[in-house]
Write an enzyme that holds these catalytic residues in place. Structure first.
Site, mmCIF file in Angstrom:
data_model
loop_
_atom_site.group_PDB
_atom_site.id
_atom_site.type_symbol
_atom_site.label_atom_id
_atom_site.label_comp_id
_atom_site.label_asym_id
_atom_site.label_seq_id
_atom_site.Cartn_x
_atom_site.Cartn_y
_atom_site.Cartn_z
ATOM 1 N N ASP A 19 0.847 -1.188 0.000
ATOM 2 C CA ASP A 19 0.000 0.000 0.000
ATOM 3 C C ASP A 19 0.886 1.243 0.000
ATOM 4 O O ASP A 19 1.577 1.517 0.982
ATOM 5 C CB ASP A 19 -0.905 -0.020 1.238
ATOM 6 C CG ASP A 19 -2.126 0.867 1.097
ATOM 7 O OD1 ASP A 19 -2.184 1.632 0.119
ATOM 8 O OD2 ASP A 19 -3.016 0.790 1.948
ATOM 9 N N CYS A 61 -5.613 3.919 -4.170
ATOM 10 C CA CYS A 61 -5.936 2.591 -3.640
ATOM 11 C C CYS A 61 -7.103 1.898 -4.320
ATOM 12 O O CYS A 61 -6.952 0.831 -4.911
ATOM 13 C CB CYS A 61 -6.244 2.695 -2.145
ATOM 14 S SG CYS A 61 -4.902 3.350 -1.147
ATOM 15 N N HIS A 116 -10.937 -2.281 0.738
ATOM 16 C CA HIS A 116 -11.090 -0.920 0.225
ATOM 17 C C HIS A 116 -11.875 -0.821 -1.076
ATOM 18 O O HIS A 116 -11.617 0.027 -1.923
ATOM 19 C CB HIS A 116 -9.728 -0.236 0.063
ATOM 20 C CG HIS A 116 -9.801 1.244 0.280
ATOM 21 N ND1 HIS A 116 -8.730 2.092 0.125
ATOM 22 C CD2 HIS A 116 -10.842 2.043 0.643
ATOM 23 C CE1 HIS A 116 -9.094 3.331 0.383
ATOM 24 N NE2 HIS A 116 -10.380 3.328 0.701
ATOM 25 N N ASP A 270 -0.110 -0.622 -4.916
ATOM 26 C CA ASP A 270 -1.348 -0.069 -5.483
ATOM 27 C C ASP A 270 -1.165 1.315 -6.078
ATOM 28 O O ASP A 270 -2.017 1.786 -6.826
ATOM 29 C CB ASP A 270 -2.472 -0.070 -4.444
ATOM 30 C CG ASP A 270 -2.166 0.799 -3.237
ATOM 31 O OD1 ASP A 270 -1.028 1.288 -3.096
ATOM 32 O OD2 ASP A 270 -3.083 0.991 -2.410
ATOM 33 N N ASN A 271 -0.093 1.986 -5.762
ATOM 34 C CA ASN A 271 0.230 3.300 -6.346
ATOM 35 C C ASN A 271 1.568 3.753 -5.776
ATOM 36 O O ASN A 271 2.207 3.021 -5.007
ATOM 37 C CB ASN A 271 -0.850 4.353 -6.045
ATOM 38 C CG ASN A 271 -1.326 4.361 -4.616
ATOM 39 O OD1 ASN A 271 -2.466 3.968 -4.330
ATOM 40 N ND2 ASN A 271 -0.468 4.774 -3.690
#
Length: 462
Positions: A19, A61, A116, A270-271
């Site tokens: 994350d 996310c 999420h 995720d980023n």
């Protein structure tokens, strides 16, 4: 006799997702000990597998998780922004997830970690194809808001559920409340549960799919006492080292069980890093971070590992993205790709298995915001060695740059920090952007997008 042989057993599949990990956080991407936080297990994983250097996520996310699990651009699924606590929304139950595809193909499926993708019953993982869920519904800072100065619970949309679990079709059960102290142990718990699950499935005649989305390295970096002070980078570095250890634990478990040669594992993020939270953030050599379409926001580490099948110590700069995980793993698992809707993910199995040197993907596009109209213009596109920006943000919180009639063009092989706009001499790149845009518009007109389910009020959805 014919030389026909029985098809190879379908592999177990494990997706580990960090994350907000920065591109250069792992040592195998230039960071690690150099930046004060060694990552020996990720480095070993890369040494034993395939390291991609032009792998792309979505900008934050929720969109990335939606893209990975559905193989569809987030604008199509209404999951283009990170969903908020108590938003009474989530991924549509009409979406077909990778877990559902693999489950229908005979896989056992489980998720241990951060979801999420919504906090309403129909959108929870145990109702979206997973047989088992143990984890959290939101990002970490959702659980620390009540401990911030000035917090007023009467103005909140809803109180976040803490650590939860459920089997397929069940209601969630809250196992424990979460706060700024107990958050320190969540990844440890997720990893332990994932390994226990893998052990329980090791001798099964049916393959398994395990999705292990860590909460590290999202802010706030609450230190697990076992890792506090291990790095020279502070709490963020300690959390990165802890996650690296958990990655190694999973790979070690596969070897101890003797199933590593029939298990494909991927690790990605995720980023990019949360630069707005520095120093509680990762590092990228590129411009921008989470929430931006610059390389720092969407170019992330990605390592594939499958001993005996994926060539060891291989590296590639070919383009691939999170969308492709859906299609690639679905087909490797013998699943059926949906034919009643556009699937944007591309099968990359021949590429990652070394049967071909080139990726099957030439371009990636990113949309920003909750707009779901068919004629919405992508904020950015990567095409060959070029990057096009129609609208951009320098950080998650702005400022916004709108390029008007002529999008910005960067050659990111020569200019990886996207500092030199060469649009005036590269009309052919804008032509490619226009062609791709028109094809997407035609697709979205034929198959209308789902209005935002992350922010239903702002998007006008019921």
């Amino acid at each position: 006799m014919h030389e026909d042989v029985a098809p190879a057993p379908r592999p177990n599949i494990i997706i580990m997702m960090a994350d907000n990990m920065g591109y250069m956080d792992p040592g195998c991407y230039g960071g690690g000990a150099v930046l004060g936080a060694p990552t020996p297990r990720m480095d070993q994983m890369a040494k034993e597998g395939l390291r991609l250097t032009s792998f792309y996520s979505e900008t934050q996310c929720t969109p990335t998780r939606a893209a990975m699990l559905t193989g569809r651009l987030p604008i199509r699924t209404g999951m283009a922004l990170a969903s908020e606590t108590g938003s009474n929304a989530g991924i549509s139950p009409q979406e077909i997830t990778l877990a559902k595809v693999l489950s229908d193909a005979g896989y056992k499926t489980a998720i241990f970690g951060k979801w999420h993708l919504g906090d309403i019953y129909e959108s929870e993982p145990q109702n979206m194809g997973f047989d088992e869920f143990f984890g959290v519904l939101y990002h970490l800072n959702s659980y620390t808001q009540s401990q911030r100065i000035g917090f007023d619970p009467s103005w909140e949309a809803g109180e976040p559920l803490g650590l939860v679990e459920a089997k397929k079709g069940e209601n969630l059960t809250e196992v424990a409340a979460l706060n700024v102290s107990s958050l320190a142990f969540t990844d440890e718990q997720f990893t332990e549960r994932a390994i226990a699950y893998i052990k329980s499935q090791a001798n099964s005649s049916e393959p398994f799919f395990v999705y292990l989305p860590f909460v590290r390295t999202h802010f706030p970096s609450v230190q697990n006492p076992k890792w506090a002070g291990k790095s020279s980078k502070g709490p963020y570095g300690d959390g990165l080292m802890e996650m690296d250890h958990h990655v190694g634990m999973v790979l070690d478990a596969l070897r101890e069980l003797g199933i590593e040669k029939n298990t494909i594992v991927v690790l990605t993020s995720d980023n990019g890093p949360t630069l707005d939270q520095w120093p509680d953030s990762g590092f990228s050599p590129f411009r921008g971070g989470i929430g931006t379409t610059y390389e720092g926001g969407v170019r992330v580490p990605c390592i594939f590992w499958w001993p005996g099948t994926i060539e060891a110590d291989r590296s590639s700069d070919e383009i691939m993205c999170t969308l492709d995980l859906f299609t690639t793993f679905a087909l490797l698992g013998g699943g059926e790709i949906p034919t009643d809707r556009p699937i944007d993910g591309i099968d990359q199995s021949d590429f990652i298995l070394g049967r071909q040197e080139s990726s099957n993907r030439e371009w990636v596009v990113w949309y920003i915001g909750t707009e779901s109209a068919a004629n919405t213009i992508p904020a950015a596109m990567r095409w060959h060695q070029f990057k096009v920006h129609a609208k951009a943000y320098d950080s998650f919180q702005g400022p916004e740059s709108y390029y008007g009639q002529i999008p910005a063009v960067y050659n990111i092989e020569m200019d990886p920090r996207e500092e030199h706009n060469i649009a005036g001499e590269h009309d052919f790149v804008i032509s490619a952007f226009t062609k791709i845009y028109r094809e997407l518009v035609a697709s979205m007109m034929e198959y209308p997008n789902t209005p935002s389910r992350a922010y239903p009020i702002s998007a006008g959805a019921s």
